[in-house]
Design a protein around this motif. Structure first.
Motif, PDB file in Angstrom:
ATOM      1  N   ARG A 110       0.521   4.204 -44.738  1.00 32.36           N
ATOM      2  CA  ARG A 110      -0.507   4.691 -43.796  1.00 32.36           C
ATOM      3  C   ARG A 110      -1.456   3.436 -43.528  1.00 32.36           C
ATOM      4  NH1 ARG A 110      -2.946   8.846 -42.110  1.00 32.36           N
ATOM      5  NH2 ARG A 110      -5.084   8.143 -42.856  1.00 32.36           N
ATOM      6  N   ALA A 111      -1.625   3.394 -42.067  1.00 33.84           N
ATOM      7  CA  ALA A 111      -2.672   1.929 -41.854  1.00 33.84           C
ATOM      8  C   ALA A 111      -3.959   1.954 -42.471  1.00 33.84           C
ATOM      9  CB  ALA A 111      -2.828   1.846 -40.227  1.00 33.84           C
ATOM     10  N   GLN A 112      -4.416   3.158 -42.796  1.00 33.71           N
ATOM     11  CA  GLN A 112      -5.865   2.826 -43.679  1.00 33.71           C
ATOM     12  C   GLN A 112      -5.601   2.673 -45.014  1.00 33.71           C
ATOM     13  OE1 GLN A 112      -7.066   3.314 -40.399  1.00 33.71           O
ATOM     14  NE2 GLN A 112      -9.036   3.982 -41.348  1.00 33.71           N
ATOM     15  N   THR A 113      -4.458   2.907 -45.493  1.00 35.03           N
ATOM     16  CA  THR A 113      -4.191   2.367 -47.005  1.00 35.03           C
ATOM     17  C   THR A 113      -3.957   1.130 -47.240  1.00 35.03           C
ATOM     18  OG1 THR A 113      -3.241   4.530 -47.317  1.00 35.03           O
ATOM     19  CG2 THR A 113      -3.010   3.173 -49.089  1.00 35.03           C
ATOM     20  N   MET A 114      -2.935   0.596 -46.187  1.00 30.67           N
ATOM     21  CA  MET A 114      -2.602  -0.787 -46.054  1.00 30.67           C
ATOM     22  C   MET A 114      -3.500  -1.664 -45.970  1.00 30.67           C
ATOM     23  SD  MET A 114       1.363  -0.204 -44.430  1.00 30.67           S
ATOM     24  CE  MET A 114       1.169  -1.848 -44.004  1.00 30.67           C
ATOM     25  N   GLY A 125       3.998   5.462 -39.088  1.00 35.49           N
ATOM     26  CA  GLY A 125       3.882   6.895 -38.115  1.00 35.49           C
ATOM     27  C   GLY A 125       2.761   6.394 -37.282  1.00 35.49           C
ATOM     28  N   MET A 126       2.913   5.392 -36.441  1.00 38.40           N
ATOM     29  CA  MET A 126       1.809   4.962 -35.320  1.00 38.40           C
ATOM     30  C   MET A 126       1.477   6.245 -34.474  1.00 38.40           C
ATOM     31  SD  MET A 126       1.794   2.085 -32.826  1.00 38.40           S
ATOM     32  CE  MET A 126       1.396   1.995 -31.010  1.00 38.40           C
ATOM     33  N   THR A 155       8.218   1.440 -35.975  1.00 42.30           N
ATOM     34  CA  THR A 155       6.919   2.210 -35.730  1.00 42.30           C
ATOM     35  C   THR A 155       7.633   3.366 -34.986  1.00 42.30           C
ATOM     36  OG1 THR A 155       6.180   0.196 -35.193  1.00 42.30           O
ATOM     37  CG2 THR A 155       5.220   2.000 -34.144  1.00 42.30           C
ATOM     38  N   PHE A 156       7.121   4.610 -35.109  1.00 41.97           N
ATOM     39  CA  PHE A 156       7.459   5.930 -34.506  1.00 41.97           C
ATOM     40  C   PHE A 156       6.176   6.220 -33.493  1.00 41.97           C
ATOM     41  CE2 PHE A 156       9.353   6.060 -38.599  1.00 41.97           C
ATOM     42  CZ  PHE A 156      10.846   6.400 -38.331  1.00 41.97           C
ATOM     43  N   ILE A 157       6.771   6.636 -32.368  1.00 43.61           N
ATOM     44  CA  ILE A 157       6.152   7.145 -31.313  1.00 43.61           C
ATOM     45  C   ILE A 157       6.220   8.400 -30.737  1.00 43.61           C
ATOM     46  CG2 ILE A 157       5.170   6.470 -28.785  1.00 43.61           C
ATOM     47  CD1 ILE A 157       4.756   4.388 -30.668  1.00 43.61           C
ATOM     48  N   ILE A 158       5.217   9.268 -30.446  1.00 45.81           N
ATOM     49  CA  ILE A 158       5.666  10.802 -30.017  1.00 45.81           C
ATOM     50  C   ILE A 158       5.186  10.825 -28.493  1.00 45.81           C
ATOM     51  CG2 ILE A 158       5.362  13.016 -30.509  1.00 45.81           C
ATOM     52  CD1 ILE A 158       4.488  12.280 -33.543  1.00 45.81           C
ATOM     53  N   LEU A 159       6.218  11.148 -27.927  1.00 49.64           N
ATOM     54  CA  LEU A 159       6.024  11.434 -26.378  1.00 49.64           C
ATOM     55  C   LEU A 159       5.342  12.769 -26.279  1.00 49.64           C
ATOM     56  CD1 LEU A 159       9.571  10.483 -24.833  1.00 49.64           C
ATOM     57  CD2 LEU A 159       7.314   9.224 -24.856  1.00 49.64           C
TER      58      LEU A 159
END
Ligand code: SF4
Length: 350
Positions: free
Chosen positions: A116-120, A142-143, A179-183
């Motif tokens: 997770r970005a906040q952790t890293m 999981g962006m 990086t995962f993107i959700i349409l």
């Protein structure tokens, strides 16, 4: 992500968590954390009811050696650290685990984890470097979106700033990044912002791999509630393809591998390498958009009922006619609005 059972045997025991990325199907799985440290995203039920915990280092190390004994005749090239965020561990503990892993499985060339970005971003660049040097050289991020508004709406608990910072840390340390993107994650209201900001952030990050997922709203989630009470209008299949067209058009200056590997996506043939395949991706979407409405519906229904994998499968007349009969039955017997049927068929695929 694929569900896995908790793993236990008669005399050799080690834990396995409920998920791993599809690309880690042949990897050794070692569980460092349980659940997700955030667990609040509106669209997610992956770790519903599971309290987040960092497993004791000694337990993880015991699991590594138990796995070594169990897989005594098997060589692994890759290992995935489950569950939601190995970077939540103290750096020294994570290094201890990585060193044990390399000792037990010296053949490993890739060790990966969700992060997770906040952790890293709580780790220093030097810590990230040490983690990468110890073997954790692949990061799944999981962006989902580069839009602050969309991230807020979905309660992702991360910001474009933190995503960028964590990606820079990871890349500077030498980690590969998927990086995962959700349409469709912004719904109709935020679609333009979702596309523009996501493209901009991806252009800044230039991840090694971009993986596309199409939104399917899970029943019982916070997002499902938002749909039911009119706060969120999901995109149709066609609208998600328009989003993807715009996203691809706005991706510039990157060298990422781009993939629609998940069955939830409509055009699974959109796989390749930026910038080389960019125009071919756009042509494929154009091809779909230029088909007449009936053929578009035929393809969508055929994809959602597992008759087709790619657009080329429509050339199989037997398959085409089978799907066409289903389509006509829906229309003649007034079984429901076609878009609603596509929506619920997509829901059943997650
Ligand atoms: S951070 Fe990932 S695993 Fe955790 S709740 Fe959000 S989507 Fe689910």
């Amino acid at each position: 992500m694929i569900s896995l059972l908790r793993f236990a045997m008669t005399h050799i025991q080690f834990q396995q968590g409920p998920i791993r990325p599809p690309s880690e199907a042949n990897s050794l799985l070692i569980r460092t954390t349980q659940g997700c440290p955030w667990n609040k995203c509106k669209f997610c039920t992956l770790f519903e009811g599971m309290e987040f915990a960092i497993r004791p280092v000694e337990d993880i190390k015991r699991d590594i050696w138990a796995a070594r004994t169990f897989y005594k005749n098997r060589q692994f090239k890759s290992c995935f650290l489950q569950d939601g965020d190995s970077f939540a561990m103290e750096t020294d503990d994570l290094l201890d685990v990585l060193n044990t892993l390399k000792e037990a499985f010296p053949e490993l060339t890739q060790i990966s984890s969700y992060g997770r970005a906040q952790t890293m971003t709580k780790k220093s660049p030097a810590e990230m470097q040490a983690i990468c040097d110890a073997g954790l050289n692949m990061l799944y991020c999981g962006m989902e979106s580069g839009s602050l508004e969309v991230l807020k709406l979905m309660k992702k608990g991360i910001t474009p700033k933190s995503i960028l910072k964590s990606a820079q840390y990871a890349k500077q340390a030498g980690m590969k990044m998927m990086t995962f993107i959700i349409l469709g994650l912004g719904g109709k209201a935020l679609s333009d912002d979702h596309v523009a900001q996501t493209a901009q952030l991806l252009n800044q990050i230039d991840p090694d791999e971009i993986r596309i997922l199409s939104l399917a709203v899970k029943p019982g989630t916070g997002l499902d509630d938002m749909v039911q009470n009119g706060q969120f209008t999901p995109l149709t299949e066609r609208e998600m393809l328009v989003e993807q067209y715009q996203l691809i058009s706005q991706l510039n200056g990157i060298n990422s591998n781009y993939g629609n590997y998940h069955g939830i996506n409509l055009l699974m043939e959109l796989n390749g390498q930026f910038p080389h395949d960019k125009e071919a991706f756009l042509r494929t979407i154009d091809h779909f958009m230029m088909m007449n409405k009936n053929d578009q519906n035929n393809f969508i229904l055929g994809r959602r009922t597992h008759h087709y994998a790619t657009l080329n499968d429509m050339n199989n007349t037997l398959m085409y006619d089978t799907v066409q009969q289903q389509l006509m039955r829906i229309e003649q017997q007034k079984l429901g609005d076609l878009e609603d049927i596509f929506y619920s068929l997509r829901q059943r695929m997650i």
